[in-house]
Design a protein around this motif. Sequence first.
Motif, short mmCIF file in Angstrom:
data_model
loop_
_atom_site.label_atom_id
_atom_site.label_comp_id
_atom_site.label_asym_id
_atom_site.label_seq_id
_atom_site.Cartn_x
_atom_site.Cartn_y
_atom_site.Cartn_z
N GLY A 158 0.79 -1.22 0.00
CA GLY A 158 0.00 0.00 0.00
C GLY A 158 0.83 1.28 0.00
O GLY A 158 0.30 2.35 0.25
N ARG A 159 2.10 1.15 -0.31
CA ARG A 159 2.95 2.35 -0.36
C ARG A 159 2.40 3.37 -1.34
O ARG A 159 2.46 4.58 -1.11
CB ARG A 159 4.38 1.96 -0.75
N ASP A 160 1.88 2.93 -2.47
CA ASP A 160 1.18 3.82 -3.39
C ASP A 160 0.07 3.04 -4.08
O ASP A 160 0.10 1.80 -4.14
CB ASP A 160 2.13 4.43 -4.41
N LEU A 161 -0.91 3.80 -4.62
CA LEU A 161 -2.11 3.21 -5.19
C LEU A 161 -2.51 4.00 -6.43
O LEU A 161 -2.25 5.20 -6.52
CB LEU A 161 -3.28 3.29 -4.19
N ALA A 162 -3.17 3.33 -7.37
CA ALA A 162 -3.73 4.02 -8.54
C ALA A 162 -4.89 3.19 -9.06
O ALA A 162 -4.83 1.96 -9.08
CB ALA A 162 -2.68 4.20 -9.64
N THR A 163 -5.96 3.86 -9.48
CA THR A 163 -7.12 3.16 -10.02
C THR A 163 -7.36 3.56 -11.47
O THR A 163 -7.00 4.65 -11.90
CB THR A 163 -8.39 3.49 -9.22
N GLY A 164 -8.00 2.66 -12.22
CA GLY A 164 -8.36 2.93 -13.60
C GLY A 164 -8.85 1.66 -14.27
O GLY A 164 -8.61 0.56 -13.78
N ASP A 165 -9.55 1.82 -15.36
CA ASP A 165 -10.01 0.65 -16.12
C ASP A 165 -8.92 0.31 -17.14
O ASP A 165 -8.99 0.68 -18.30
CB ASP A 165 -11.34 0.96 -16.81
N PHE A 166 -7.91 -0.40 -16.68
CA PHE A 166 -6.74 -0.69 -17.51
C PHE A 166 -7.06 -1.66 -18.64
O PHE A 166 -6.38 -1.67 -19.66
CB PHE A 166 -5.61 -1.25 -16.65
N THR A 167 -8.10 -2.49 -18.47
CA THR A 167 -8.43 -3.48 -19.49
C THR A 167 -9.59 -3.04 -20.38
O THR A 167 -9.88 -3.71 -21.38
CB THR A 167 -8.80 -4.82 -18.82
N ASP A 169 -12.77 -3.14 -19.71
CA ASP A 169 -13.94 -4.03 -19.63
C ASP A 169 -15.07 -3.44 -18.82
O ASP A 169 -16.08 -4.10 -18.57
CB ASP A 169 -13.53 -5.39 -19.05
N GLY A 170 -14.91 -2.18 -18.38
CA GLY A 170 -15.96 -1.52 -17.61
C GLY A 170 -15.85 -1.72 -16.11
O GLY A 170 -16.62 -1.12 -15.36
N SER A 171 -14.91 -2.53 -15.64
CA SER A 171 -14.69 -2.74 -14.21
C SER A 171 -13.41 -2.04 -13.78
O SER A 171 -12.33 -2.34 -14.33
CB SER A 171 -14.58 -4.24 -13.89
N PRO A 172 -13.49 -1.12 -12.83
CA PRO A 172 -12.27 -0.45 -12.36
C PRO A 172 -11.28 -1.46 -11.78
O PRO A 172 -11.67 -2.44 -11.13
CB PRO A 172 -12.78 0.49 -11.27
N ASP A 173 -10.00 -1.22 -12.03
CA ASP A 173 -8.91 -2.04 -11.53
C ASP A 173 -8.09 -1.21 -10.55
O ASP A 173 -8.23 0.02 -10.46
CB ASP A 173 -8.03 -2.51 -12.68
N LEU A 174 -7.19 -1.87 -9.83
CA LEU A 174 -6.37 -1.19 -8.83
C LEU A 174 -4.92 -1.63 -8.96
O LEU A 174 -4.63 -2.82 -9.01
CB LEU A 174 -6.88 -1.54 -7.42
N ALA A 175 -4.01 -0.66 -9.03
CA ALA A 175 -2.57 -0.93 -8.99
C ALA A 175 -2.06 -0.58 -7.59
O ALA A 175 -2.43 0.46 -7.04
CB ALA A 175 -1.83 -0.13 -10.04
N TYR A 185 -4.46 -5.50 -9.46
CA TYR A 185 -5.66 -6.20 -9.00
C TYR A 185 -6.78 -5.85 -9.96
O TYR A 185 -7.24 -4.70 -10.00
CB TYR A 185 -6.03 -5.75 -7.58
N ARG A 186 -7.23 -6.82 -10.72
CA ARG A 186 -8.29 -6.57 -11.68
C ARG A 186 -9.66 -6.66 -11.02
O ARG A 186 -9.88 -7.46 -10.11
CB ARG A 186 -8.19 -7.57 -12.84
N GLY A 187 -10.56 -5.80 -11.48
CA GLY A 187 -11.93 -5.84 -10.99
C GLY A 187 -12.68 -6.99 -11.64
O GLY A 187 -12.18 -7.65 -12.55
N GLY A 196 -10.73 -9.73 -9.10
CA GLY A 196 -10.33 -10.48 -10.28
C GLY A 196 -8.89 -10.94 -10.16
O GLY A 196 -8.30 -10.94 -9.08
N LYS A 197 -8.29 -11.28 -11.27
CA LYS A 197 -6.92 -11.79 -11.32
C LYS A 197 -5.94 -10.77 -10.75
O LYS A 197 -6.07 -9.57 -10.95
CB LYS A 197 -6.55 -12.11 -12.77
N VAL A 198 -4.93 -11.27 -10.03
CA VAL A 198 -3.86 -10.43 -9.48
C VAL A 198 -2.55 -10.82 -10.16
O VAL A 198 -2.22 -12.01 -10.25
CB VAL A 198 -3.73 -10.60 -7.96
N SER A 199 -1.80 -9.84 -10.65
CA SER A 199 -0.54 -10.14 -11.33
C SER A 199 0.51 -9.10 -10.99
O SER A 199 0.20 -7.95 -10.67
CB SER A 199 -0.75 -10.20 -12.85
N LYS A 200 1.77 -9.52 -11.08
CA LYS A 200 2.90 -8.62 -10.81
C LYS A 200 3.18 -7.77 -12.05
O LYS A 200 3.08 -8.23 -13.18
CB LYS A 200 4.15 -9.41 -10.44
N ILE A 201 3.53 -6.49 -11.81
CA ILE A 201 3.93 -5.58 -12.88
C ILE A 201 5.44 -5.41 -12.75
O ILE A 201 5.93 -4.71 -11.87
CB ILE A 201 3.23 -4.21 -12.74
N ASP A 202 6.20 -6.08 -13.61
CA ASP A 202 7.65 -6.09 -13.43
C ASP A 202 8.35 -6.06 -14.77
O ASP A 202 7.86 -6.65 -15.75
CB ASP A 202 8.07 -7.34 -12.64
#
Length: 450
Positions: A158-167, A169-175, A185-187, A196-202
């Motif tokens: 939780g050091r930093d957060l950002a929201t947006g519909d990255f995919t 599909d109409g469901s907000p996601d969370l970085a 973290y996908r909505g 939804g699915k959780v994946s690493k951004i690396d």
Amino acid sequence: MRRSTTAALAAALLATGVTPVFLTGPASAAVAKHYDDFNGDGRRDLAYAGYDDVDREGGTVTVVYGTATGLDTAHPKYLHQDSAGVPGAGEEDDQFGASLASADLDKDGYADLVVGNPTEHVGSAEYRGTVTVLWGSKSGLSGGTNLTPAGGAGGHFGRDLATGDFTGDGSPDLAVIGGEEAWLYRGPFTKSGTTGKVSKIDKASGGWYSSALAAGKVDGDGRTDLVVIGTEITGSDIRERAWFLKGTSSGLASGASRTLSDRQQGLYPSPVIGDFDKNGYGDIALGLPDRDDGKGAVTIWRGTSTGPGTATTFTQATSGVSGSPEADDNFGYAISAADTNGDGYADLAVGVPHEDVDGLQDQGGVHVFRGGSGGLSGARSSWIAQTVLGPADSDAAFGYTLRLRDLTADGRADLAVGAAGGALLMPGTGTTPTKTGAIALPDLGGALPD
């Protein structure tokens, strides 16, 4: 000039903001019109890091709700881990509210607030950190659900957060940043804690350690994109870099990177994204407050159909910009973007909290760069000095945190600015935000989210 050591400024070093994103969904989904309308009345609300009550600790979020006549500053609400329905309990090392983001994560028509507490101890895991979603409702924010960290995300989760519909599909996601990595973290999200699915951004090559996030629409394809600030280590080379990731139907795709410094140089504010030249592509503003012995700079990484391309850098030495660069001014310490004058071009506010004014050390101030044809220009910049708050001593640090958003629904973004011991919200006008009609924001005890 030395850096201010006020409590508010120290808190600001631990809290970064994000660029909010307008979210749209399919007709069948009741997504909130505004990502920050927590009670569904059609008015934007404002949440920020606040002061703890007497005899409690652990971090508090102050919420000021919008009304038909503006923010209701006379009746702020306070939320913390000792509030009913919020998981956990306030403890000495906690920083509940150190990072904040918002979106209608469960698509019920009420925006939700995501709260980072990156130093929380969980069981025997010191500083594992937590991320809590406070749920919107007709009566505002109430109750909460903790997100489960992905494997490897523990450690200042939780050091930093950002929201947006990255995919798209109409469901907000969370970085989220946790364990020095960024995670997607996908909505959709539910109050029971499922996502939804959780994946690493690396990055695929070299060592990459994430520290800050920003979300916004850069390439004009309708999906939200992500910018990650981090440290990249390749062999003996250590560089601070900004990394662009394009939103796609399957997630985030790695794009261009830009070097901010060829050495580890301290903290960078979260980037912000705005269309400063109104060409349909979001431009990425990067604050570089420690550049050139702390004189500071802001680089605009211009958006194109393929992502960010060329760049322009502004300093206090840029023609038309008020003042002159001096060591430890920290131009670019805080930045925010939105349209302050209603002309359709995004504008950029730049905090300079350690500027000396009239012989007073670290009084600070804010530059407002107005967008226009060709983008930002020093000739279209204005200086707002700390004096709008009235007389002050040294170390006022006006501009250590700031935020541009239209909180009065008049089509012009209002400028919120924090200083040591106070905060002011100045209404947008046809030219630049003004102290005429300004209001004090109650209990700002950290940083404003972007």
